[in-house]
Design an enzyme around this catalytic site. Structure first.
Site, PDB file in Angstrom:
ATOM      1  N   PHE A 193      52.053  20.092  14.854  1.00  0.00           N
ATOM      2  CA  PHE A 193      53.525  19.457  15.491  1.00  0.00           C
ATOM      3  C   PHE A 193      54.202  20.882  16.091  1.00  0.00           C
ATOM      4  O   PHE A 193      54.414  20.527  17.136  1.00  0.00           O
ATOM      5  CB  PHE A 193      54.317  18.922  14.487  1.00  0.00           C
ATOM      6  CG  PHE A 193      55.887  18.429  15.091  1.00  0.00           C
ATOM      7  CD1 PHE A 193      55.649  17.255  15.767  1.00  0.00           C
ATOM      8  CD2 PHE A 193      56.793  19.051  14.842  1.00  0.00           C
ATOM      9  CE1 PHE A 193      56.843  17.003  16.299  1.00  0.00           C
ATOM     10  CE2 PHE A 193      57.888  18.742  15.542  1.00  0.00           C
ATOM     11  CZ  PHE A 193      57.769  17.686  16.230  1.00  0.00           C
TER      12      PHE A 193
ATOM     13  N   ILE B 110      52.185  22.117  19.453  1.00  0.00           N
ATOM     14  CA  ILE B 110      52.166  20.804  20.438  1.00  0.00           C
ATOM     15  C   ILE B 110      53.774  20.915  20.784  1.00  0.00           C
ATOM     16  O   ILE B 110      53.828  20.805  22.273  1.00  0.00           O
ATOM     17  CB  ILE B 110      52.035  19.583  19.917  1.00  0.00           C
ATOM     18  CG1 ILE B 110      50.383  19.646  19.496  1.00  0.00           C
ATOM     19  CG2 ILE B 110      52.199  18.296  20.696  1.00  0.00           C
ATOM     20  CD1 ILE B 110      50.037  18.401  18.742  1.00  0.00           C
ATOM     21  N   HIS B 111      54.696  20.996  20.057  1.00  0.00           N
ATOM     22  CA  HIS B 111      56.213  20.963  20.670  1.00  0.00           C
ATOM     23  C   HIS B 111      56.063  22.332  21.513  1.00  0.00           C
ATOM     24  O   HIS B 111      56.889  22.197  22.491  1.00  0.00           O
ATOM     25  CB  HIS B 111      57.056  20.982  19.478  1.00  0.00           C
ATOM     26  CG  HIS B 111      58.356  21.198  19.605  1.00  0.00           C
ATOM     27  ND1 HIS B 111      59.162  20.347  20.380  1.00  0.00           N
ATOM     28  CD2 HIS B 111      59.448  22.294  19.798  1.00  0.00           C
ATOM     29  CE1 HIS B 111      60.443  20.558  20.600  1.00  0.00           C
ATOM     30  NE2 HIS B 111      60.677  21.948  19.968  1.00  0.00           N
ATOM     31  N   GLY B 112      55.681  23.481  21.055  1.00  0.00           N
ATOM     32  CA  GLY B 112      55.958  24.682  21.927  1.00  0.00           C
ATOM     33  C   GLY B 112      55.209  24.492  23.340  1.00  0.00           C
ATOM     34  O   GLY B 112      55.918  24.795  24.463  1.00  0.00           O
TER      35      GLY B 112
ATOM     36  N   HIS C 122      57.352  21.998  25.338  1.00  0.00           N
ATOM     37  CA  HIS C 122      58.517  22.618  25.615  1.00  0.00           C
ATOM     38  C   HIS C 122      58.299  23.433  27.081  1.00  0.00           C
ATOM     39  O   HIS C 122      59.002  23.395  28.184  1.00  0.00           O
ATOM     40  CB  HIS C 122      59.201  23.416  24.427  1.00  0.00           C
ATOM     41  CG  HIS C 122      60.594  23.707  24.596  1.00  0.00           C
ATOM     42  ND1 HIS C 122      61.491  22.491  24.586  1.00  0.00           N
ATOM     43  CD2 HIS C 122      61.392  24.866  24.702  1.00  0.00           C
ATOM     44  CE1 HIS C 122      62.676  23.274  24.572  1.00  0.00           C
ATOM     45  NE2 HIS C 122      62.566  24.608  24.851  1.00  0.00           N
TER      46      HIS C 122
END
Length: 119
Positions: free
Chosen positions: A73, A76-78, A81
């Site tokens: 997670f 994927i978030h990084g 972003h």
């Protein structure tokens, strides 16, 4: 060069956030027709994005099977972003270009109005 995946992901988030912050500040200045400062902030935003991209490249190029960046997670978030920041930076550049065009049109209109008032 060995990197820690968590460190790289945090760098993606950091530089993505910095990119967005500077891009939005640039739009705010362009809205006031302060284009020199807006352009300076766009340059900073571009540099921040490029720094984030360096970390993204490091993540992608990991070959060590013990360090490999498995999807998570946070990873994927990084990535999301940073890529969102890239899209917003490109949009900010286009918005500022439109503000510059708007200023030129307003200057032309003001000049024409003065000419009409003098006639």
């Amino acid at each position: 060069m060995e990197i820690q995946v968590e460190e790289a992901v945090v760098k993606l988030i950091l530089h993505g956030g910095n990119t967005r912050k500077e891009a939005y500040k640039a739009i705010d200045l362009a809205e006031k027709y302060q284009f020199d400062e807006a352009d300076r902030l766009l340059q900073i935003a571009q540099e921040q994005f490029q720094e984030g991209h360096v970390w993204q490249t490091k993540l992608v190029s990991i070959r060590d099977s013990e360090t490999v960046a498995h999807p998570s997670f946070l990873l994927i978030h990084g990535q999301d972003h940073l890529m969102t920041a890239q899209a917003e930076l490109q949009l900010a550049k286009r918005v500022i270009k439109q503000y510059k065009h708007q200023q030129r049109l307003e200057e032309r209109l003001t000049k024409l109005e003065k000419q009409l008032n003098q006639a």
